[in-house]
Design a protein around this motif. Structure first.
Motif, mmCIF file in Angstrom:
data_model
loop_
_atom_site.group_PDB
_atom_site.id
_atom_site.type_symbol
_atom_site.label_atom_id
_atom_site.label_comp_id
_atom_site.label_asym_id
_atom_site.label_seq_id
_atom_site.Cartn_x
_atom_site.Cartn_y
_atom_site.Cartn_z
ATOM 1 N N LEU A 101 34.288 31.392 38.627
ATOM 2 C CA LEU A 101 34.015 31.364 40.072
ATOM 3 C C LEU A 101 35.292 31.206 40.886
ATOM 4 O O LEU A 101 35.428 31.788 41.971
ATOM 5 C CB LEU A 101 33.029 30.230 40.386
ATOM 6 C CG LEU A 101 31.573 30.477 39.949
ATOM 7 C CD1 LEU A 101 30.757 29.194 40.095
ATOM 8 C CD2 LEU A 101 30.949 31.599 40.758
ATOM 9 N N SER A 102 36.236 30.415 40.391
ATOM 10 C CA SER A 102 37.498 30.229 41.123
ATOM 11 C C SER A 102 38.288 31.533 41.182
ATOM 12 O O SER A 102 38.883 31.876 42.215
ATOM 13 C CB SER A 102 38.336 29.132 40.465
ATOM 14 O OG SER A 102 38.661 29.478 39.124
ATOM 15 N N MET A 103 38.289 32.275 40.080
ATOM 16 C CA MET A 103 38.986 33.558 40.068
ATOM 17 C C MET A 103 38.253 34.581 40.926
ATOM 18 O O MET A 103 38.873 35.448 41.554
ATOM 19 C CB MET A 103 39.120 34.083 38.634
ATOM 20 C CG MET A 103 39.911 35.373 38.510
ATOM 21 S SD MET A 103 41.600 35.221 39.141
ATOM 22 C CE MET A 103 42.323 34.153 37.873
ATOM 23 N N GLN A 104 36.928 34.475 40.983
ATOM 24 C CA GLN A 104 36.144 35.366 41.844
ATOM 25 C C GLN A 104 36.555 35.196 43.304
ATOM 26 O O GLN A 104 36.655 36.169 44.048
ATOM 27 C CB GLN A 104 34.654 35.079 41.682
ATOM 28 C CG GLN A 104 34.065 35.508 40.345
ATOM 29 C CD GLN A 104 32.606 35.115 40.212
ATOM 30 O OE1 GLN A 104 31.868 35.077 41.192
ATOM 31 N NE2 GLN A 104 32.180 34.811 38.996
ATOM 32 N N ALA A 105 36.783 33.940 43.702
ATOM 33 C CA ALA A 105 37.197 33.666 45.085
ATOM 34 C C ALA A 105 38.538 34.327 45.386
ATOM 35 O O ALA A 105 38.742 34.903 46.470
ATOM 36 C CB ALA A 105 37.273 32.164 45.313
ATOM 37 N N LYS A 106 39.476 34.254 44.454
ATOM 38 C CA LYS A 106 40.791 34.868 44.643
ATOM 39 C C LYS A 106 40.686 36.391 44.708
ATOM 40 O O LYS A 106 41.334 37.044 45.529
ATOM 41 C CB LYS A 106 41.720 34.466 43.505
ATOM 42 C CG LYS A 106 42.043 32.975 43.478
ATOM 43 C CD LYS A 106 42.924 32.634 42.282
ATOM 44 C CE LYS A 106 43.225 31.138 42.235
ATOM 45 N NZ LYS A 106 44.052 30.778 41.057
ATOM 46 N N LEU A 107 39.835 36.938 43.848
ATOM 47 C CA LEU A 107 39.654 38.391 43.835
ATOM 48 C C LEU A 107 39.021 38.865 45.136
ATOM 49 O O LEU A 107 39.416 39.888 45.699
ATOM 50 C CB LEU A 107 38.770 38.782 42.645
ATOM 51 C CG LEU A 107 38.438 40.266 42.493
ATOM 52 C CD1 LEU A 107 39.704 41.091 42.383
ATOM 53 C CD2 LEU A 107 37.549 40.480 41.262
#
Length: 242
Positions: A37-43
């Motif tokens: 989820l944290s990487m999804q936010a960055k993407l």
């Protein structure tokens, strides 16, 4: 990507990231369903702002990339479960392409089997003349949970290990033997409903719907595609005559 001196071990001059390298091209995000989820936010931020910022960098760099994402998971179910960001899903789901699993397009199996057989027969410098019919049967009846990758690996194994002039049943992997054998046992042991019982159930359902009055039986016979006389004969035969 990162700037020079951003952390211990950082290369001199820094290093461009994937999106920076793909500027003007395409980024392929495989197994997007496994992204945290944290990487999804960055993407999502990259997709919204169309710019990236290197680790240790002081400013943003604009990028123009096309995104292609792939996954074997049901992203819509993950969104409902809170495992995938809804906003990112709609950002990525602009032009969806559904590739059905191999078990749902068995008509492709003969062509794929032949392609992989020829490929590894040549690359492994074998001179096999073909595939035994019994082996072919297993390959067509297996459900291939690993899809084309599993099929290709299986053909590579069969061609590689074979010592005779064709792929024989003796080298079929155990997982195929067990899976296909289990499926055959389930089919052979499944109860078969006699036609007479199916007919009795159809008549019962029709009478439940239209009633057992003379008019109801007439409508039931019409719905069943039989004459009223035949219906009465069947009712007497099945012991259901009023």
């Amino acid at each position: 990507g990162y700037e020079e001196g951003a952390f211990t071990g950082a290369k001199r001059g820094g290093k461009p990231g994937k999106f920076e390298l793909a500027d003007g091209g395409t980024v392929f995000l495989d197994e997007i369903g496994d992204v945290s989820l944290s990487m999804q936010a960055k993407l999502l931020r990259v997709l919204q702002e169309r710019q990236i910022e290197r680790v240790g960098g002081a400013g943003a760099t604009p990028v123009d990339v096309r995104i292609i994402a792939a996954t074997h998971k049901n992203i819509e179910e993950m969104v409902q479960a809170g495992e995938f960001r809804q906003d990112l899903f709609y950002r990525l789901n602009v032009f969806p392409l559904l590739i059905p699993p191999l078990r749902e397009r068995t008509e492709d199996l003969p062509l794929l089997i032949d392609v992989f057989f020829q490929r590894y027969n040549q690359s492994l410098q074998k001179n096999l003349t073909g595939i035994d019919a019994a082996v072919y049967s297993y390959l067509k009846e297996y459900s291939w949970p690993g899809n084309i990758r599993e099929l290709e690996n299986t053909l590579e194994y069969l061609v590689n290990i074979e010592t005779s002039d064709q792929v024989t049943i003796s080298h079929i992997p155990d997982r195929l033997r067990k899976a296909v054998g289990k499926a055959k046992n389930v089919i052979s042991s499944a109860a078969v409903t006699p036609i007479a019982e199916l007919e009795r159930q159809a008549i019962h359902s029709a009478l439940q719907r239209y009633g057992r009055s003379a008019e109801g039986k007439e409508q039931a016979a019409k719905a069943l595609g039989i004459s009223k006389a035949t219906l009465y004969r069947k009712l007497k035969e099945y012991g259901n005559q009023d």
